[in-house]
Write an enzyme that holds these catalytic residues in place. Structure first.
Site, PDB file in Angstrom:
ATOM      1  N   HIS A 108       1.814   4.637  -2.746  1.00  0.00           N
ATOM      2  CA  HIS A 108       1.952   6.092  -2.587  1.00  0.00           C
ATOM      3  C   HIS A 108       3.312   6.559  -3.099  1.00  0.00           C
ATOM      4  CE1 HIS A 108      -1.768   6.510  -0.486  1.00  0.00           C
ATOM      5  NE2 HIS A 108      -1.374   5.941   0.647  1.00  0.00           N
ATOM      6  N   HIS A 160       0.825  -1.207   0.000  1.00  0.00           N
ATOM      7  CA  HIS A 160       0.000   0.000   0.000  1.00  0.00           C
ATOM      8  C   HIS A 160       0.861   1.260   0.000  1.00  0.00           C
ATOM      9  CE1 HIS A 160      -3.567   2.450   1.398  1.00  0.00           C
ATOM     10  NE2 HIS A 160      -2.582   3.182   1.894  1.00  0.00           N
ATOM     11  N   GLU A 161       1.828   1.336   0.905  1.00  0.00           N
ATOM     12  CA  GLU A 161       2.631   2.549   1.034  1.00  0.00           C
ATOM     13  C   GLU A 161       3.559   2.748  -0.169  1.00  0.00           C
ATOM     14  OE1 GLU A 161       1.831   4.673   3.113  1.00  0.00           O
ATOM     15  OE2 GLU A 161       0.641   3.491   4.510  1.00  0.00           O
TER      16      GLU A 161
END
Length: 573
Positions: free
Chosen positions: A244, A240-241
């Protein structure tokens, strides 16, 4: 009594075969306050099966609308010069440095196998090979392969309780990153800490230029695979990160309004989802699609998320090209071949340029000068019936048929003159050469005979007497008795008493006003006097001219006997 160790096989298919999860139970377990760090298990074992407090899923600060708009403008300006074609799966290698930060009591320690398993989890997620494994429901949502593969470049181990508990944008975070960070914008620096109250956070690609030392991803150490048996312990926090870090926003960015996460194939979502809700929610009923709860960029549990969409893969590719790719896009013009025959591809300063090919005109108005991306310059036929010119001045109404200009009908060059030879030259059009002298013609003058052409002009011998006279003189009155108009109609004759056209009749009224008119083809014309108050007025013809060569006043006559052919009196109405 020592801990009771039990070996339990992992249920997450994404990890390497044979990987196991270790859990242990303690005969007695001390509850530790939220502001204290729990005792770390020995390296090679795992954390307790339940966290004392569930952290926030993601702490990555979302950019402002102004920053988001600037990013989109930067993509439009930079990506076309760097992109050749969409990069295929696993063709972009991301070097990863893992910085393991532990507390002074050892909490946060990770084994080499746990680190390797996290790299495996990244590669499985970004290769589109992950799968749904929450419960028995049938989920067939596709996940696509992205261009990215992750390779472990190095590992650092640091014991520092302050850094281990660092929060977002804290002085401790900045100090940790400044001391440990390796590489440039292309290198992923993955820091493992307590998470500072979050499962993790990341910087965006556009942040690098202003704060290169802050670049990277921070995750809670027990989100790595094999560290714990909780809902966020399967490695997807890093997936997920890193999303980003490669430029993705949350799927619920902007809620149900606006452009959301800037990706067209992720349905709008009012807010983040947790767990793995069933049935799949639809929080934005005014937009198409159900909430993307299986997407890596939502907040659901690790075992629920397994999807990157094609739009997300393309956006990450663009963002990497614009902000993180440090390699030149090209070395030669051939490197810039975009497969489009309608562009001139060139390499300038390591970046590709693509200018439009200018297709030369084929000189045919019945074809379009266009470019086909597959074949290059092409000249398709325009619509049948389109006006054109076949280059022949002797045709008119030319029109396109099947890409060729078809001749229209022949034009008429007849000028109505018997003394010219009418013809048409294709290059210049109508021509009118003089007919041979002596060619019979008609000059339209009844007073000539034996008409023939001479030097292209028709003429004859005068057969009428030249002298002209008045052949009729008529009058009329109109208007009121105190303001009336007198009108004289004159008929001009030639010497044969035939009407004469073009004769100029002049005369005067007894009140002193003069008048004149020119006869029409019937030999007649009119002279009027307005504003009369007297009972009667008299008009006298004084001369004939124009087409009449002489005036024979003695021959004037009036068949109506209302005048003597020279003088006429008209009474008021």
């Amino acid at each position: 009594m020592g801990p009771d160790i039990q070996v339990v096989p992992m249920i997450r298919a994404r990890l390497s075969p044979g990987l196991v999860s270790l859990t242990f139970t303690l005969g007695a377990f001390a509850v530790v306050g939220c502001d204290s760090a729990p005792s770390a298990p020995p390296v090679g074992t795992v954390a307790p099966t339940e966290r004392l407090a569930t952290p926030e899923r993601c702490g990555t600060p979302m950019p402002s609308a102004e920053v988001m708009a600037a990013v989109e403008q930067h993509l439009l300006a930079v990506v076309p010069a760097r992109r050749l074609k969409a990069r295929s799966a696993a063709t972009v290698t991301i070097p990863v440095w893992v910085h393991v930060v532990t507390a002074s009591n050892g909490t946060g320690a990770l084994t080499a196998q746990q680190i390797a398993d996290q790299i495996d989890t990244l590669n499985v997620g970004y290769a589109g090979d992950d799968s749904f494994s929450w419960d028995g429901r049938n989920v067939s949502e596709p996940s696509v392969a992205t261009p990215f593969r992750f390779v472990l470049a190095g590992v650092t181990h640091t014991t520092n309780s302050t850094w281990f508990n660092a929060g977002i944008d804290s002085s401790a975070e900045r100090a940790m990153k400044q001391a440990l960070r390796v590489g440039g914008p292309e290198t992923l620096n993955l820091y493992t800490t307590s998470g500072g109250g979050y499962l993790g956070w990341a910087t965006f690609p556009s942040d690098y230029a202003s704060s290169p030392s802050d670049d990277g991803v921070v995750v809670a150490w027990d989100s790595f695979p094999g560290t714990s048996d909780w809902e966020y312990g399967y490695g997807d926090t890093a997936v997920h990160e890193v999303g980003h870090w490669l430029g993705l926003y949350h799927t619920f960015q902007g809620g149900c309004n606006g452009s959301g996460d800037q990706v067209s194939d992720t349905p709008a979502e009012r807010s983040n989802q947790f767990g793995c809700p069933s049935p799949q929610p639809d929080s934005c009923r005014n937009k198409s699609g159900l909430d993307p709860i299986y997407n890596f960029m939502d907040y659901t549990d690790d075992l629920c998320m397994f999807v990157f969409t094609a739009g997300q893969a393309a956006r990450m590719d663009d963002m990497h090209l614009a902000y993180r790719d440090t390699a030149p896009a090209c070395a030669t013009n051939a490197d810039c071949d975009d497969g489009d025959a309608c562009t001139n591809d060139s390499c300038q300063g390591g970046n590709c340029g693509h200018s439009a090919v200018s297709c030369p005109s084929d000189g045919n108005t019945c074809t379009s000068d266009a470019c086909d991306p597959a074949a290059g310059c092409a000249y398709p036929a325009v619509a049948n019936g389109t006006s054109c010119s076949d280059g022949d001045a002797c045709t008119a109404g030319d029109a396109c048929q099947g890409g060729v200009c078809a001749a229209g009908g022949a034009i008429s060059c007849d000028d109505g003159d018997a003394c010219t030879l009418d013809a048409c030259a294709p290059a210049s059009g109508c021509t009118h050469a003089s007919a041979p002298n002596g060619t019979v013609c008609d000059d339209g003058d009844a007073c000539t005979g034996g008409d023939s052409c001479q030097g292209g002009v028709c003429g004859g011998t005068l057969i009428c007497e030249a002298g002209g006279h008045v052949g009729d003189l008529d009058g009329s009155a109109s208007g009121s008795r105190r303001n009336w108009t007198a009108t004289v109609t004159v008929l001009a004759h030639d010497g044969n008493h035939a009407p004469v056209a073009g004769a100029t009749v002049s005369g005067s009224w007894d009140s002193g006003q003069s008048g004149a008119c020119t006869t029409a083809s019937n030999g007649r014309c009119q002279i009027a006097l307005s504003g009369n108050r007297s009972r009667r007025v008299t008009f006298t013809v004084s001369s004939l001219g124009g087409s009449v060569t002489s005036y024979d006043a003695a021959a004037n006559h009036d068949p109506d006997n209302d005048s003597d052919g020279t003088r006429l009196t008209i009474s008021r109405p």
